[in-house]
Design an enzyme around this catalytic site. Structure first.
Site, PDB file in Angstrom:
ATOM      1  N   TYR A  11       0.832  -1.210   0.000  1.00  0.00           N
ATOM      2  CA  TYR A  11       0.000   0.000   0.000  1.00  0.00           C
ATOM      3  C   TYR A  11       0.873   1.269   0.000  1.00  0.00           C
ATOM      4  O   TYR A  11       0.774   2.111  -0.898  1.00  0.00           O
ATOM      5  CB  TYR A  11      -0.930  -0.056   1.216  1.00  0.00           C
ATOM      6  CG  TYR A  11      -1.639   1.226   1.550  1.00  0.00           C
ATOM      7  CD1 TYR A  11      -2.411   1.888   0.603  1.00  0.00           C
ATOM      8  CD2 TYR A  11      -1.547   1.765   2.831  1.00  0.00           C
ATOM      9  CE1 TYR A  11      -3.070   3.066   0.922  1.00  0.00           C
ATOM     10  CE2 TYR A  11      -2.209   2.933   3.160  1.00  0.00           C
ATOM     11  CZ  TYR A  11      -2.964   3.580   2.208  1.00  0.00           C
ATOM     12  OH  TYR A  11      -3.613   4.743   2.526  1.00  0.00           O
ATOM     13  N   ASP A  31       9.633  -7.668  -3.556  1.00  0.00           N
ATOM     14  CA  ASP A  31       8.442  -7.881  -2.722  1.00  0.00           C
ATOM     15  C   ASP A  31       8.047  -9.351  -2.832  1.00  0.00           C
ATOM     16  O   ASP A  31       8.128  -9.937  -3.912  1.00  0.00           O
ATOM     17  CB  ASP A  31       7.296  -6.984  -3.255  1.00  0.00           C
ATOM     18  CG  ASP A  31       6.163  -6.799  -2.260  1.00  0.00           C
ATOM     19  OD1 ASP A  31       5.862  -5.643  -1.924  1.00  0.00           O
ATOM     20  OD2 ASP A  31       5.573  -7.812  -1.824  1.00  0.00           O
ATOM     21  N   THR A  35       1.523  -9.545   1.158  1.00  0.00           N
ATOM     22  CA  THR A  35       0.414  -8.603   1.355  1.00  0.00           C
ATOM     23  C   THR A  35       0.364  -7.588   0.218  1.00  0.00           C
ATOM     24  O   THR A  35      -0.671  -6.988  -0.024  1.00  0.00           O
ATOM     25  CB  THR A  35       0.527  -7.855   2.706  1.00  0.00           C
ATOM     26  OG1 THR A  35       1.862  -7.370   2.840  1.00  0.00           O
ATOM     27  CG2 THR A  35       0.210  -8.758   3.869  1.00  0.00           C
ATOM     28  N   GLY A  36       1.458  -7.416  -0.474  1.00  0.00           N
ATOM     29  CA  GLY A  36       1.473  -6.516  -1.633  1.00  0.00           C
ATOM     30  C   GLY A  36       0.749  -7.167  -2.795  1.00  0.00           C
ATOM     31  O   GLY A  36       0.386  -8.341  -2.735  1.00  0.00           O
ATOM     32  N   ASN A  91       9.647 -11.414  10.680  1.00  0.00           N
ATOM     33  CA  ASN A  91       9.621 -10.490   9.533  1.00  0.00           C
ATOM     34  C   ASN A  91      10.237  -9.133   9.865  1.00  0.00           C
ATOM     35  O   ASN A  91      11.036  -8.614   9.094  1.00  0.00           O
ATOM     36  CB  ASN A  91       8.183 -10.289   9.046  1.00  0.00           C
ATOM     37  CG  ASN A  91       7.675 -11.516   8.334  1.00  0.00           C
ATOM     38  OD1 ASN A  91       7.956 -11.732   7.167  1.00  0.00           O
ATOM     39  ND2 ASN A  91       6.948 -12.361   9.050  1.00  0.00           N
ATOM     40  N   SER A 116       7.188   4.049  12.708  1.00  0.00           N
ATOM     41  CA  SER A 116       5.792   4.313  13.056  1.00  0.00           C
ATOM     42  C   SER A 116       5.693   5.122  14.337  1.00  0.00           C
ATOM     43  O   SER A 116       6.536   5.001  15.235  1.00  0.00           O
ATOM     44  CB  SER A 116       5.090   2.967  13.254  1.00  0.00           C
ATOM     45  OG  SER A 116       3.841   3.162  13.866  1.00  0.00           O
ATOM     46  N   TYR A 140       4.376  -4.857  17.662  1.00  0.00           N
ATOM     47  CA  TYR A 140       4.648  -4.196  16.380  1.00  0.00           C
ATOM     48  C   TYR A 140       5.488  -2.923  16.601  1.00  0.00           C
ATOM     49  O   TYR A 140       6.532  -2.728  15.961  1.00  0.00           O
ATOM     50  CB  TYR A 140       3.316  -3.839  15.700  1.00  0.00           C
ATOM     51  CG  TYR A 140       3.435  -2.821  14.607  1.00  0.00           C
ATOM     52  CD1 TYR A 140       3.939  -3.168  13.362  1.00  0.00           C
ATOM     53  CD2 TYR A 140       3.054  -1.495  14.827  1.00  0.00           C
ATOM     54  CE1 TYR A 140       4.066  -2.213  12.356  1.00  0.00           C
ATOM     55  CE2 TYR A 140       3.177  -0.543  13.825  1.00  0.00           C
ATOM     56  CZ  TYR A 140       3.678  -0.908  12.596  1.00  0.00           C
ATOM     57  OH  TYR A 140       3.809   0.042  11.622  1.00  0.00           O
ATOM     58  N   LYS A 144       9.592  -1.777  15.525  1.00  0.00           N
ATOM     59  CA  LYS A 144      10.021  -0.549  14.838  1.00  0.00           C
ATOM     60  C   LYS A 144      11.078   0.190  15.673  1.00  0.00           C
ATOM     61  O   LYS A 144      12.068   0.681  15.151  1.00  0.00           O
ATOM     62  CB  LYS A 144       8.816   0.364  14.581  1.00  0.00           C
ATOM     63  CG  LYS A 144       7.783  -0.220  13.623  1.00  0.00           C
ATOM     64  CD  LYS A 144       8.340  -0.335  12.216  1.00  0.00           C
ATOM     65  CE  LYS A 144       7.343  -0.911  11.237  1.00  0.00           C
ATOM     66  NZ  LYS A 144       7.879  -1.098   9.885  1.00  0.00           N
ATOM     67  N   ARG A 281     -11.221   0.091  22.663  1.00  0.00           N
ATOM     68  CA  ARG A 281     -10.272  -0.946  22.262  1.00  0.00           C
ATOM     69  C   ARG A 281      -9.045  -0.828  23.171  1.00  0.00           C
ATOM     70  O   ARG A 281      -8.484   0.264  23.303  1.00  0.00           O
ATOM     71  CB  ARG A 281      -9.883  -0.717  20.795  1.00  0.00           C
ATOM     72  CG  ARG A 281      -9.088  -1.827  20.164  1.00  0.00           C
ATOM     73  CD  ARG A 281      -8.892  -1.593  18.666  1.00  0.00           C
ATOM     74  NE  ARG A 281      -8.061  -0.425  18.358  1.00  0.00           N
ATOM     75  CZ  ARG A 281      -7.695  -0.071  17.132  1.00  0.00           C
ATOM     76  NH1 ARG A 281      -8.101  -0.769  16.076  1.00  0.00           N
ATOM     77  NH2 ARG A 281      -6.934   0.986  16.933  1.00  0.00           N
ATOM     78  N   GLY A 283      -5.597  -0.313  24.799  1.00  0.00           N
ATOM     79  CA  GLY A 283      -4.334   0.245  24.294  1.00  0.00           C
ATOM     80  C   GLY A 283      -4.491   1.489  23.436  1.00  0.00           C
ATOM     81  O   GLY A 283      -3.494   2.074  23.029  1.00  0.00           O
ATOM     82  N   ASP A 284      -5.734   1.911  23.140  1.00  0.00           N
ATOM     83  CA  ASP A 284      -5.924   3.112  22.316  1.00  0.00           C
ATOM     84  C   ASP A 284      -5.754   4.372  23.155  1.00  0.00           C
ATOM     85  O   ASP A 284      -6.545   4.613  24.071  1.00  0.00           O
ATOM     86  CB  ASP A 284      -7.354   3.140  21.738  1.00  0.00           C
ATOM     87  CG  ASP A 284      -7.462   2.460  20.386  1.00  0.00           C
ATOM     88  OD1 ASP A 284      -6.414   2.188  19.765  1.00  0.00           O
ATOM     89  OD2 ASP A 284      -8.606   2.208  19.952  1.00  0.00           O
TER      90      ASP A 284
END
Ligand code: UFG
Length: 320
Positions: A11, A31, A35-36, A91, A116, A140, A144, A281, A283-284
Site C-alpha cells: 500500500y 516484494d 500482502t502486496g 519479519n 511508526s 509491532y 520498529k 479498544r 491500548g488506544d
C-alpha cells in the site's frame, strides 16, 4: 539514483515507487507479494519477487548497482502482533537485520526506513515530537523501535546512514487512480468505514465514545500516503547530500476524531455509514498528534495532500 524498494508492491510502497519514478529515479521493486499486490507494480520499475527472509536473494538484488534502499517490507497489524509476536519477530526483526547485513556486505550506505508513531506508546505530551520517550504498547511498535536502534549501531559501525520515518495514521490513495490494489483484510479505520459504506460489511464499531475529546471518540493524525511518498523521495535526496542520520515524524499536526471521519464520509458520499458504539479498544490513547517541524526543517517536507476531503474521496473512488 538507483533505488531498491523492499515492499514496493504494498500500500505505501507502491505510492513511494510512483513518486520515485516521477522524480526520475531508477527503481527496483523487491516484494514477496504476501500482502502486496501485482496490481500495484509499475511497468517502469523492475520487479523481483523475493522475501527479505531470503538472504541470498536479497543480496543478489542489492548487487544491481543500488545506491540506496527503502525498507517498507514488514507486517503492520498492531493487534495481530500481540497474538502472534513470532511472525513479527521473524519479519520485522530477523528480516530487517538481513537487510542491514546485506547492505553492509554489498557496500550500500543509505537507507530510508518505514517506522511508526507506534514507537511512542501513550503520549506523555502533545503534539508528539521526536524527543518524546519511546514506550511502545504493542509488539509491532517494539519491532520498529528496535530497528531504529539497530540502524544507529550500523551507522556507527558500518557507516550506513539512515532516515527513519515515523508515520502517523497512513490513509488515502493516489489521486490519479494509478494504484488499484485494495488492502486485504484491512485493520484500520478508514478502509473499515469504506467497507461498511459499500456493503462489504454489515456494520462497524466505533471503539469508545467516552474519551476526553471534543466528541468523545479518539483523535488521530491522518496523513495521506502521497505525502508519505514525497517524504521518502526527499529523504533520499537528503541522504545523497548529508552524512547524518535522521529520525522524523510524518504527520499533519492536526487531529481528527473517529466520528468526524464517519460524518465527513457520509457528507461526501451521500451514504450512511452503519456503525454502533462499542467498548474502548484496549491500548488506544485518546489523542495522538504529531509535531512535523523537524521534517519540515530537515527536508522541507510538509503535508499537502492530507485534507480530510481528499483523504476520504481518494479512498472512496477505489472502494466504489
Ligand atoms: N477505530 C474504530 N473502529 C474500527 C477501527 C478503528 O473506532 O473499526 C478507531 C480506533 O479505536 C482509533 C482510530 O479509529 O481510535 C484509528 O484506529 P486505527 O486502527 O486505524 O489506527 P491506530 O491509531 O490504532 O494505529 C495506526 C496504525 C499503526 C500506527 C499508529 C500510529 O495502525 O500502525 O497508527 O499512530 F503505529
Amino acid at each position: 539514483m538507483k533505488i531498491l524498494v523492499l515492499g514496493g508492491a504494498g500500500y505505501i510502497g507502491s505510492h513511494v515507487v510512483k513518486d520515485l519514478l516521477a522524480n526520475h529515479m531508477e527503481v527496483v521493486v523487491y516484494d514477496d507479494l504476501s500482502t502486496g499486490s501485482q496490481q500495484n507494480l509499475f511497468e517502469k520499475a523492475e520487479f523481483i519477487k523475493g522475501s527479505i527472509l531470503d538472504y541470498p536473494a536479497l543480496l543478489s538484488a542489492m548487487k544491481k548497482n543500488i545506491d540506496a534502499v527503502i525498507l517498507l517490507a514488514g507486517k503492520k497489524a498492531v493487534g495481530e502482533s500481540m497474538e502472534n509476536p513470532e511472525k513479527y519477530a521473524l519479519n520485522n526483526l530477523s528480516g530487517n537485520i538481513n537487510v542491514l547485513n546485506a547492505m553492509a556486505e554489498s557496500g550500500i550506505k543509505k537507507i530510508v526506513f518505514s517506522s511508526s508513531a507506534a514507537v511512542y506508546g501513550t503520549p506523555q505530551y502533545l503534539p508528539l515530537d521526536e524527543n518524546h520517550p519511546l514506550n511502545p504498547m504493542s509488539f509491532y511498535g517494539f519491532t520498529k523501535a528496535e530497528m531504529e536502534k539497530y540502524m544507529q549501531w550500523y551507522d556507527k559501525l558500518k557507516g550506513i546512514k539512515f532516515v527513519s520515518l515515523r508515520y502517523f495514521n497512513a490513509v488515502g490513495y493516489d489521486e490519479e487512480g494509478s494504484i488499484r490494489g485494495l488492502e486485504q483484510n484491512p485493520q484500520n479505520l478508514l478502509p473499515i468505514v469504506m467497507e461498511a459504506i459499500s456493503g462489504k460489511r454489515n456494520s462497524m464499531s466505533v471503539f469508545g465514545n467516552d474519551y476526553d475529546t471534543r466528541d468523545g471518540t479518539c483523535i488521530r493524525d491522518y496523513i495521506h500516503v502521497s505525502d508519505l511518498a514525497d517524504a521518502h523521495t526527499k529523504a533520499l535526496l537528503y541522504l545523497d547530500k548529508n552524512e547524518q542520520s535522521l529520525v522524523l515524524n510524518l504527520g499533519t499536526e492536526t487531529g481528527i476524531s473517529v466520528l468526524e471521519i464517519i460524518k465527513e464520509t457520509e457528507r461526501l458520499t451521500g451514504k450512511t455509514v452503519p456503525y454502533k458504539i462499542a467498548p474502548r479498544r484496549p491500548g488506544d490513547p485518546a489523542i495522538v498528534t504529531a509535531s512535523a517541524k523537524k521534517a519540515f526543517d530537515a527536508l522541507g517536507w510538509k503535508a499537502t495532500h492530507s485534507g480530510l476531503e481528499n483523504i476520504i474521496l481518494s479512498t472512496w473512488r477505489l472502494y466504489q
